[in-house]
Design an enzyme around this catalytic site. Structure first.
Site, PDB file in Angstrom:
ATOM      1  N   SER A 653       0.811  -1.223   0.000  1.00  0.00           N
ATOM      2  CA  SER A 653       0.000   0.000   0.000  1.00  0.00           C
ATOM      3  C   SER A 653       0.838   1.264   0.000  1.00  0.00           C
ATOM      4  CB  SER A 653      -0.936   0.011   1.223  1.00  0.00           C
ATOM      5  OG  SER A 653      -0.199   0.072   2.419  1.00  0.00           O
ATOM      6  N   LYS A 696      -6.320   4.789   8.074  1.00  0.00           N
ATOM      7  CA  LYS A 696      -5.166   5.570   7.604  1.00  0.00           C
ATOM      8  C   LYS A 696      -5.492   7.057   7.560  1.00  0.00           C
ATOM      9  CE  LYS A 696      -3.132   1.824   4.867  1.00  0.00           C
ATOM     10  NZ  LYS A 696      -2.821   1.321   3.521  1.00  0.00           N
TER      11      LYS A 696
END
Length: 794
Positions: A653, A696
């Protein structure tokens, strides 16, 4: 130009009037499994099909409500099925080590047990009354007298023969004595010794003839005694049979239609007649100088007890048994033992059934993880299903260990549908490694972790809340409380278009919200109570997150949130600590120079990078090669790293973040530090979806909020992750007020433009990029490095 995300896209809220009720109390309780159409269809198929081997494995993640759902589903179906028979174990009159199993119609097992106990008590009384009666004594005396008369006549005849031969017969403690008689006088040994030899010889010859007659008479005496004993025994049986016949006939009238019971009752009668002396107490035990060491003679009527192991008298339909502790004894039964004089003894009345016996004729549900933890249970379960027989055996004996002698009860026919509940990984492991598993559990019913968030499913979800409140006595949820739970469910699913089927976690939030509603004295659970429950749950688990935030805030961990830097980007990672996940900002930097090494992943070099992260770096290399190395190879030595990372890195990611870092380092264009980035990249420069996008974003938001939101902060995410956004209300409000921003991008070019404010530049027909664009500057830098490398090589 990248379009900034509107606040309405950051969280899907329930619209006004999304459900026609004021609270869950207005709804009907849920009566079926929701959101699991595939699993329900497989379940119905597996339950309906009758062929061998079509047992069911219910697969799915823990917390998706598999056990609760299957229990409710099976109980509804079981009501429409017939009640299975009762099962008893009784004494085997042919082999006492192999108790016989009797099947009786449901509810008659307990009656048969009680009726047999009553029969034994009444039979004993009837026997005592019959054998102590005056009529019995008179008739027995008459029977015995007939044989005594025969013996008297025989003895008279024998005395006459002795008298004719000048002898007298005299009884003694050592037998019958033959004494000579002379002139009417009995001759003793001294007198006999002085007789003339001729007379002695004559007396001896006559004695010998008389002894032969005496032996013949004794044989007749014994035969008469045997006849007398047989006659008395026959008479006793006749009396006993008459005494108990009416009692036994009552049982035969009630249970005679059951073939096995009728045979058993006949065997009981025969055994009673064979053991009359013990039953009536006429047989005395031998005396012993140590009576405390003698074993008590067992009561023969103990053999007539009925051991009821399966009693279905209270069932309405087929049984549904969920065995949460599937040890061998609990599932398949056992034979208990008790200590007597230092030895372990047992009998058929100590046979105990297991859950497989209780589920016979219905459904048996077992968690596969618990089944695997108990030695022998899985193998015995397979054998029971294949053989269609329930055997009660000692596990130690089956495994070859030394054990005491035990019973071998007759196996009971097994006809139940077995449902294993467990993780999908265990299913695949068993399927691959156990050849028998795929033959026995042919139906897989897999539970999904999410369901569509449409109008019908939201209605069903609200009914689930109603069912939970009714079942556990919780306060009902008002309309906004229902909306809050629905939105929380989408947050668990990380998808605006889905609802989570992790009903265990959703139920816990409702229970916690009920606590706060009680604290407030509210009649219903409101949106605020649900919010309190969610925040309190987070607070109980986010200690590590707060410690890391504190380290960033105090400057121990370096993360910039203002200004611009070349070759430096704020990456976003997700950390999981058991039941809690949170986002952690990290500084990612790149350095470039002349060389042939290419892109060096410092994490990998330090053996702190996982395989997926390494793959992401290789893809980054492929992207740069595809874009900038069309005329010459990449002549660069670049190094990428997660600064202040000490626990290892994995996942791809951050590959887009590393790509932006490299492009900034190559172009020399600084990146805005008020922005953070997440997303993976492919070799063509496309930005791909990642997981944990909500955590996040919120992790970077908390840091920016602490340092002061000024409208310059935000996060760059893959456009394909927009549908996964279910951000906290606080973040949504900040987006609405323009204090925080989210930029969804499809490509690396779009992302670098957001991060630098400089156009990325599209490739022109002549193979060049427009001047002063990111790609132009990066290409120029690589060309310069290539030229320097050539000079160096020369």
């Amino acid at each position: 130009m990248v379009q900034e995300l509107d606040y309405t896209q950051a969280r899907r809220k329930c619209p006004p009037g999304f459900i026609a009720c004021e609270s869950t109390i207005d709804l009907e309780p849920l009566l079926e499994i929701i959101g699991q159409d595939r699993a329900v269809q497989a379940l119905r198929f597996g339950l309906d099909i009758k062929e061998d081997g079509f047992n069911i494995y219910m697969a799915g993640m823990p917390g998706t409500g598999k056990k609760t759902a299957i229990a409710t589903f099976l109980e509804q179906r079981a009501k429409e099925m017939p009640v299975p028979p009762d099962w008893c174990y009784v004494w085997n009159f042919k082999d006492d080590q192999k108790p016989e199993a009797l099947s009786l119609p449901p509810g008659m097992g307990s009656q048969f047990r009680d009726d047999m106990a009553k029969f034994v008590e009444e039979m004993k009384k009837a026997m005592v009354a019959a054998f102590e009666s005056e009529d019995y004594a008179n008739r027995r005396e008459e029977t015995v007298k007939q044989f005594e008369d025969k013996k008297s006549a025989l003895m008279k005849e024998l005395n006459q023969k002795a008298l004719e031969a000048d002898f007298a017969l005299q009884r003694s403690q050592i037998g019958m004595l033959i004494i000579p008689v002379i002139n009417g006088q009995l001759i003793n040994e001294q007198q006999f010794a002085i007789l003339p030899q001729k007379i002695k010889d004559e007396i001896g010859a006559n004695r010998k003839r008389l002894q032969e007659d005496l032996k013949s008479a004794f044989r007749q005496f014994k035969e008469i005694d045997r006849e007398a004993e047989a006659a008395v025994d026959s008479f006793n049986k006749e009396v006993a049979n008459y005494a108990m016949e009416h009692l036994l006939q009552v049982l035969k009238d009630k249970y005679g239609g059951i073939v096995d019971c009728d045979k058993y009752l006949d065997s009981v009668r025969d055994d009673i007649l064979a053991n009359l002396d013990q039953i009536t107490g006429s047989q005395k035990e031998p005396e012993s100088p140590f009576p405390f060491l003698m074993r008590q003679t067992p009561d023969p009527t103990e053999r007539y007890k009925v051991n009821l192991i399966v009693d279905n008298s209270k069932l309405e339909g087929a049984p549904v048994v969920i065995e949460m502790n599937p040890s061998h004894n609990r599932v398949f039964g056992t034979t208990e033992k008790e200590a007597r004089f230092g030895a372990l003894v047992t009998n058929y009345t100590m046979i105990r059934s297991g859950s497989a016996h209780e589920a016979n004729g219905g459904y048996l549900v077992i968690p596969v993880e618990e089944l695997a933890r108990n030695p022998g249970s899985y193998e015995s379960l397979k054998r029971t299903i294949v053989n269609k027989k329930l055997e009660i055996e000692e596990l130690a004996e089956r495994m070859g260990f030394v054990t005491t002698r035990s019973l071998r009860p007759e196996p009971i026919p097994f006809d139940a549908k077995v449902i294993l509940v467990g993780d999908s990984k265990i299913y695949y492991m068993l399927y691959q490694l156990d050849p028998e598993f795929k033959k026995i559990f042919k139906v897989k019913a897999e539970f999904d972790t999410t369901m569509d968030r449409d109008e019908e499913n939201v209605q069903q979800y609200a009914k689930f809340m109603c069912t939970l409140c009714n079942k556990e006595g919780l306060k009902h949820l008002d309309l906004m409380g229902i909306a809050a739970v629905v939105e929380y469910s989408s947050r668990l699913a990380s998808d605006q278009e889905k609802l989570s089927t992790q009903f265990a976690e959703v139920s816990d939030i409702i229970r916690e919200a009920n606590y706060y509603a009680q604290e407030d004295g509210s009649d219903v659970i409101s949106e605020e109570h649900v919010r309190q429950a969610v925040e309190a749950k987070v607070y109980r688990s986010n200690l590590i997150e707060e410690k890391l935030e504190e380290m960033i805030e105090r400057g121990t961990i370096l993360v910039d949130t203002d200004g611009e830097k070349v070759g430096q980007v704020n990456g976003l990672a997700v950390m999981g600590i058991g039941d809690y996940m949170f986002g952690k900002p990290s500084r990612i930097t790149a350095s470039v120079g002349v060389g042939k090494e290419g892109i060096i992943d410092i994490e990998r070099q330090a053996e702190m990078g996982g395989p997926t992260h390494t793959k992401g770096v290789h893809i980054l290399t492929g992207f740069l090669t595809n874009r900038y190395a069309k005329k010459h190879p990449l002549s660069v030595a670049a190094r990428l790293t997660f600064e202040q990372s000490y626990s290892g890195v994995d996942g791809d990611s951050a590959s887009s973040t590393e790509t932006y870092t490299m492009m900034s380092a190559l172009s020399g264009v600084p990146i805005k530090q008020g922005l953070a980035v997440t997303g993976s990249v492919n070799q063509k420069g496309g930005v791909q979806a990642i997981g944990g996008v909500n955590q996040k974003i919120e992790g970077f938001y908390e840091l920016c909020k602490f340092r002061g939101l000024d409208g310059s902060h935000g996060v760059v995410i893959p456009e394909s992750n927009v549908e996964n956004l279910m951000l906290k209300e606080e973040v949504v409000e900040a987006i609405k007020e323009g204090k925080f921003h989210i930029y969804p991008v499809k490509t690396i070019d779009e992302g670098i433009e957001v991060l630098t404010g400089v156009p990325s530049g599209e490739l022109r027909g002549d193979g060049t990029y427009p001047a002063d664009t990111i790609n132009h500057l990066a290409q120029r830098k690589l060309d310069e490095l290539a030229e320097i490398a050539k000079e160096y090589i020369r």
